[in-house]
Scaffold this motif. Sequence first.
Motif, short mmCIF file in Angstrom:
data_model
loop_
_atom_site.label_atom_id
_atom_site.label_comp_id
_atom_site.label_asym_id
_atom_site.label_seq_id
_atom_site.Cartn_x
_atom_site.Cartn_y
_atom_site.Cartn_z
N ILE A 66 -9.97 76.95 14.64
CA ILE A 66 -10.67 76.15 13.63
C ILE A 66 -12.14 75.97 14.02
O ILE A 66 -13.03 76.10 13.18
CB ILE A 66 -9.97 74.78 13.46
CG1 ILE A 66 -8.59 74.99 12.81
CG2 ILE A 66 -10.82 73.83 12.63
CD1 ILE A 66 -7.69 73.76 12.87
N ALA A 100 -12.83 82.55 17.35
CA ALA A 100 -11.70 82.15 16.49
C ALA A 100 -10.50 83.06 16.73
O ALA A 100 -9.36 82.58 16.83
CB ALA A 100 -12.12 82.18 15.03
N TRP A 159 -15.22 77.18 11.84
CA TRP A 159 -16.14 76.13 11.38
C TRP A 159 -17.57 76.46 11.78
O TRP A 159 -18.50 76.35 10.99
CB TRP A 159 -15.70 74.80 11.97
CG TRP A 159 -16.43 73.59 11.48
CD1 TRP A 159 -17.35 73.51 10.47
CD2 TRP A 159 -16.28 72.26 11.97
NE1 TRP A 159 -17.78 72.22 10.31
CE2 TRP A 159 -17.14 71.44 11.22
CE3 TRP A 159 -15.51 71.69 12.96
CZ2 TRP A 159 -17.25 70.07 11.45
CZ3 TRP A 159 -15.61 70.33 13.18
CH2 TRP A 159 -16.47 69.53 12.42
#
Length: 120
Positions: free
Chosen positions: A98, A64, A102
């Motif tokens: 994202i 990320a 996630w």
Amino acid sequence: MMTWRNWLMAIMGAWFVVSAWALNPMHSQAYLWTAVILGGLVLIGSIWELSDFRHRNWLYYLEAVFGLYLALTPWFYNFSRHGWATGITAILGVLMLIGGLWQAWSSTDDEARAPTHRAA
């Protein structure tokens, strides 16, 4: 199961490796090596996760962070005036951010829901 997300992250990592040559309008060595190294690390990390199936949250958070950095590279390396390169790089970097978050949050939820078995 997170297999499809790992494949997606691997594809995005591979794209950044390719984009070092395909989307480098300034012919910047700094961008080239940033995209190759960070994209390559995301690719390797995703393949590692696909082959091992152990969930390493630190790896997902690292992916990320790499995505965030890659999303900001058009401004770091001064090629933001090239709209198409900026758009593709920023969008894929944000998607990588994202996707990494996630995966990290999903693996935490999966571990919390997993039944615990006591040895008899």
